[in-house]
Each structure stands twice: as C-alpha cells, then as structure tokens.
Design an enzyme around this catalytic site. Structure first.
Site, PDB file in Angstrom:
ATOM      1  N   TYR A  27       0.775  -1.243  -0.192  1.00  0.00           N
ATOM      2  CA  TYR A  27       0.161  -0.073  -0.017  1.00  0.00           C
ATOM      3  C   TYR A  27       0.817   1.096  -0.227  1.00  0.00           C
ATOM      4  CZ  TYR A  27      -3.764   3.355   1.263  1.00  0.00           C
ATOM      5  OH  TYR A  27      -4.616   4.223   1.399  1.00  0.00           O
ATOM      6  N   LYS A  49       1.095   4.105  -3.126  1.00  0.00           N
ATOM      7  CA  LYS A  49       0.751   5.423  -2.998  1.00  0.00           C
ATOM      8  C   LYS A  49       1.779   6.558  -3.298  1.00  0.00           C
ATOM      9  CE  LYS A  49      -3.648   4.893  -1.997  1.00  0.00           C
ATOM     10  NZ  LYS A  49      -4.875   5.528  -2.588  1.00  0.00           N
TER      11      LYS A  49
END
Ligand code: NAP
Length: 235
Positions: free
Chosen positions: A160, A164
C-alpha cells in the site's frame, strides 16, 4: 458549475466527497464498479451514476465515452483504492510479499489512476479549469515512513505505501506535463471506512475535507503538491 467524476464513490471517502461536491453545485458522476451500488449511491446523493472499474480498460473507456457524450469533464477525483491484504487478511509486509501479491494493489491504486487519467485527459484538456485530485495517503511519504516514533514508521505493510508513493510521483510528473491543469495528491488522514475495517480515528466528513478542497481549487491554486487538511506535506 464544474462536472466532476469521483471513482469509487459508492461508499467511504468517495461517497462523502460526492455528497459535499453536489452540495457545492457540481454535477457529480458517482463512479462505481458495481452498477447497482453506484445507482443506489447516486440516487441518495442526487448525482449521476457511472460504472467504472479502474482495473478494466473497457470499463474505463466506456465511462469516458459516456461522460464525453453528456458534455465533458472538469474535475477528476482518482479516489478508488484498495489496501492490499494477504489471503488471511494481514497487511502485505516484506516477509509475505511476492510480485504476485503486490500486483492487485498496484493494478487498482497505480495503474488504475493512470488508466483513468489517460482516458479522461482529452475531456479535461477541453475544460476551461481542469482539476485532478489523486487520493494518496500519509503512508506515501518517504519522510514520514522514515521518521522513527511516528505511526507511519510503525506501519509494516509494503504494497500500500509503495503504491501511494507511486501515485505521488505520478502526480508530480503529470502536473509538470500539464501546467494548465491543477493536479494534486491528498492525504485524507486515518478515516473510519471499510478500507481499514472502520478502525480509522476520523469521520468521513473530516477525511473528505482535503479532497473536497482540492477538487474546488481555482486556476491560480497549487499544482503538483501533496496536501493534508493542514497544508503541504513532506514527500
Ligand atoms: P472504501 O470505503 O473501501 O472505498 C474504496 C472505494 O474504492 C470503494 O467504492 C470501492 O468499490 C472502490 N474500488 C476498489 N477497487 C475498485 C476498482 N477496481 N474500480 C473501481 N472502484 C474500486 O475506502 P476509503 O477509505 O473510502 O478509500 C478511498 C481512498 O482513500 C483510497 O484511495 C484509499 O487508499 C484512500 N485513503 C484512505 C484512508 C483511510 O484511512 N480510510 C487514508 C488515506 C487514504 P467497492 O465498494 O466496489 O469495493
């Protein structure tokens, strides 16, 4: 008033962003990969539903064609995202990570942003005041992830934050390539949504604030930045 598409707007931060932008007078397309969930959410909000699965070229192209036929787009909010978990529900930390496990997170959070932005660029370039908001995360920040003692530092996942961080770099490079557009990345803060099994400490009203603000930025506003509700964040 602007016409706005929010991906993944059938629930969570996207839904709340849609609610606020409808209230501000935008014509809002509620993007949802599931037709029925999108129809229901748009009905509740007084918005327009559009089916869009950000991992599917055909779905994204069809959504762009439909919105173009309806008159075009001024504001794109790339909000759809997944956290990326192991098969038993844990976060994808370094010990578990494989290329195969990393791929679905990147497919949605990174390739999805590029797929959707690419498809809608021709529409945005015809807008008088085009805006793109990429919903990033505080976990994208190199400075934050390498600062011992912070909650970000303690987060064990790889997939994750890496996805990002890629969104942040995509934001910077698109902003430089399209100086007539306002293109920013935002960090909503840790917000109670399905993404984190409602463990977030903020409400969706609080979390959506910076997304809504950056969706309404004018032509003299910032571009190529990374913001939370308190201002610019360190990369
Ligand atoms: P959420 O409630 O789980 O909402 C995620 C949305 O993305 C849902 O509408 C989901 O649709 C949609 N989505 C997932 N995969 C998709 C795909 N392939 N195509 C289209 N839509 C897809 O989570 P959220 O917290 O509101 O997340 C919104 C954004 O905020 C994400 O980018 C997330 O990374 C970011 N964010 C959240 C937090 C937080 O603390 N909550 C913090 C920082 C950043 P379905 O309903 O069909 O699954």
């Amino acid at each position: 008033m602007p016409t706005t598409l929010i991906t993944g707007a059938n629930r969570g931060l996207g839904f709340e962003t849609a609610r606020r932008l409808v209230a501000a007078g935008h014509t809002v397309y509620v993007g949802s990969r599931d037709r029925e969930r999108g129809r229901r959410a748009a009905g509740q909000l007084g918005a327009r539903p559009v089916v869009i699965d950000v991992t599917d070229d055909g779905s994204v192209t069809a959504a762009a064609e439909a919105i173009e036929a309806d008159g075009g787009l001024d504001v794109l909010v790339n909000n759809a995202g997944v956290e990326g978990r192991t098969r038993d529900g844990g976060v994808l930390g370094a010990a578990d990570l494989t290329a195969e496990l990393l791929r679905p997170t990147f497919e949605t959070n990174v390739f999805g942003v590029v797929r959707v932005t690419h498809a809608f660029l021709p529409l945005l370039r015809r807008s008088a005041a085009p805006v793109v908001v990429n919903v990033s995360s505080g976990l994208a920040s190199m400075a934050g992830m390498t600062a011992p003692g912070t909650p970000a530092y303690a987060y064990p996942g790889v997939a994750y934050p890496a996805s990002k961080a890629a969104v942040n770099m995509i934001t910077v490079q698109y902003a430089k390539a399209f100086p007539d557009m306002r293109i920013n990345a935002v960090e909503p803060g840790y917000t109670a949504t399905a993404l984190n099994a409602y463990t977030g400490t903020q409400t969706v009203e609080e979390g959506a604030e910076i997304i809504v603000r950056m969706a309404q930025v004018g032509p003299d506003g910032p571009t190529g930045g990374y913001f939370d509700v308190n201002g610019a964040l360190p990369w």
